[in-house]
Design a protein around this motif. Structure first.
Motif, PDB file in Angstrom:
ATOM      1  N   TRP A 108      47.126  20.079  14.215  1.00 46.52           N
ATOM      2  CA  TRP A 108      46.613  21.059  13.258  1.00 46.52           C
ATOM      3  C   TRP A 108      46.679  22.484  13.798  1.00 46.52           C
ATOM      4  O   TRP A 108      46.929  23.423  13.044  1.00 46.52           O
ATOM      5  N   ARG A 109      46.487  22.666  15.102  1.00 45.50           N
ATOM      6  CA  ARG A 109      46.643  24.003  15.683  1.00 45.50           C
ATOM      7  C   ARG A 109      48.074  24.508  15.510  1.00 45.50           C
ATOM      8  O   ARG A 109      48.299  25.653  15.136  1.00 45.50           O
ATOM      9  N   ARG A 110      49.041  23.641  15.771  1.00 46.10           N
ATOM     10  CA  ARG A 110      50.445  24.023  15.605  1.00 46.10           C
ATOM     11  C   ARG A 110      50.766  24.279  14.129  1.00 46.10           C
ATOM     12  O   ARG A 110      51.451  25.239  13.783  1.00 46.10           O
ATOM     13  N   THR A 111      50.252  23.440  13.244  1.00 48.38           N
ATOM     14  CA  THR A 111      50.498  23.600  11.811  1.00 48.38           C
ATOM     15  C   THR A 111      49.928  24.920  11.316  1.00 48.38           C
ATOM     16  O   THR A 111      50.602  25.656  10.587  1.00 48.38           O
ATOM     17  N   PHE A 112      48.698  25.247  11.685  1.00 50.05           N
ATOM     18  CA  PHE A 112      48.088  26.502  11.239  1.00 50.05           C
ATOM     19  C   PHE A 112      48.772  27.714  11.863  1.00 50.05           C
ATOM     20  O   PHE A 112      48.819  28.784  11.262  1.00 50.05           O
ATOM     21  N   ALA A 113      49.302  27.578  13.084  1.00 49.69           N
ATOM     22  CA  ALA A 113      49.984  28.700  13.721  1.00 49.69           C
ATOM     23  C   ALA A 113      51.328  28.994  13.057  1.00 49.69           C
ATOM     24  O   ALA A 113      51.747  30.147  12.982  1.00 49.69           O
ATOM     25  N   GLU A 114      51.994  27.963  12.551  1.00 49.23           N
ATOM     26  CA  GLU A 114      53.331  28.124  11.982  1.00 49.23           C
ATOM     27  C   GLU A 114      53.346  28.273  10.467  1.00 49.23           C
ATOM     28  O   GLU A 114      54.409  28.497   9.894  1.00 49.23           O
ATOM     29  N   MET A 115      52.222  28.158   9.808  1.00 51.63           N
ATOM     30  CA  MET A 115      52.235  28.171   8.340  1.00 51.63           C
ATOM     31  C   MET A 115      52.446  29.574   7.782  1.00 51.63           C
ATOM     32  O   MET A 115      52.180  30.569   8.456  1.00 51.63           O
ATOM     33  N   ASP A 116      52.910  29.626   6.546  1.00 50.80           N
ATOM     34  CA  ASP A 116      53.114  30.888   5.839  1.00 50.80           C
ATOM     35  C   ASP A 116      51.782  31.275   5.195  1.00 50.80           C
ATOM     36  O   ASP A 116      51.443  30.820   4.104  1.00 50.80           O
ATOM     37  N   ARG A 117      51.019  32.106   5.879  1.00 56.13           N
ATOM     38  CA  ARG A 117      49.662  32.430   5.438  1.00 56.13           C
ATOM     39  C   ARG A 117      49.637  33.159   4.096  1.00 56.13           C
ATOM     40  O   ARG A 117      48.761  32.920   3.284  1.00 56.13           O
TER      41      ARG A 117
ATOM     42  N   PHE B  96      50.189  30.558   1.373  1.00 61.58           N
ATOM     43  CA  PHE B  96      49.080  29.601   1.334  1.00 61.58           C
ATOM     44  C   PHE B  96      47.836  30.228   0.708  1.00 61.58           C
ATOM     45  O   PHE B  96      47.289  29.720  -0.262  1.00 61.58           O
ATOM     46  N   PHE B  97      47.397  31.358   1.264  1.00 59.60           N
ATOM     47  CA  PHE B  97      46.185  31.991   0.745  1.00 59.60           C
ATOM     48  C   PHE B  97      46.430  32.644  -0.609  1.00 59.60           C
ATOM     49  O   PHE B  97      45.534  32.694  -1.455  1.00 59.60           O
TER      50      PHE B  97
END
Length: 139
Positions: free
Chosen positions: A48-57, A60-61
């Protein structure tokens, strides 16, 4: 014996039977999954740390904000024209257009024009379909 042949229905709460049953069943199934996969769930922090670091914020938001605005504004806008479905129609056109813009990679006029056409035609068709052939009122 006369009471066996009669049925009384409490209409104030009778519609809550199936949603309550489904919620309980889904809760039990979720609990079973947590119990079965407790080791994998406990060691999933790195994933989950890797997923949140690489996501398109932004996407998403942005999607979360658009969905919240879509559902929260549909009824107040619809209250200007009661029982016509205009709240659904106006909010859906705006939602489809803005979410399309949000997920577009190249935002040039050649791609925005088809998006605008789809954003107007698709919700209008759905609104017409529910309003006239199906006789259903949208918010």
């Amino acid at each position: 014996m006369g009471s066996l042949a009669s049925v009384t229905i409490d209409f104030d709460t009778s519609h809550l039977i199936f949603p309550t049953m489904i919620a309980v069943i889904l809760g039990l199934l979720g609990l079973a999954i947590v119990i079965r996969d407790r080791r994998r769930i406990a060691t999933a922090g790195a994933f989950w740390r890797r997923t949140f670091a690489e996501m398109d914020r932004m996407r998403f938001f942005g999607t979360l904000v658009l969905v919240l605005l879509y559902f929260s504004l549909m009824l107040p806008i619809g209250d200007f024209w009661p029982n016509t479905g205009m709240g659904f129609l106006i909010c859906s056109v705006i939602f489809v257009f803005l979410s399309g813009l949000l997920f577009m990679h190249d935002r040039d006029l050649k791609q925005i024009i088809p998006l605008a056409i789809v954003a107007v035609v698709a919700p209008t068709f759905v609104w017409w379909l529910f309003t006239y052939p199906f006789f259903l009122t949208l918010p």
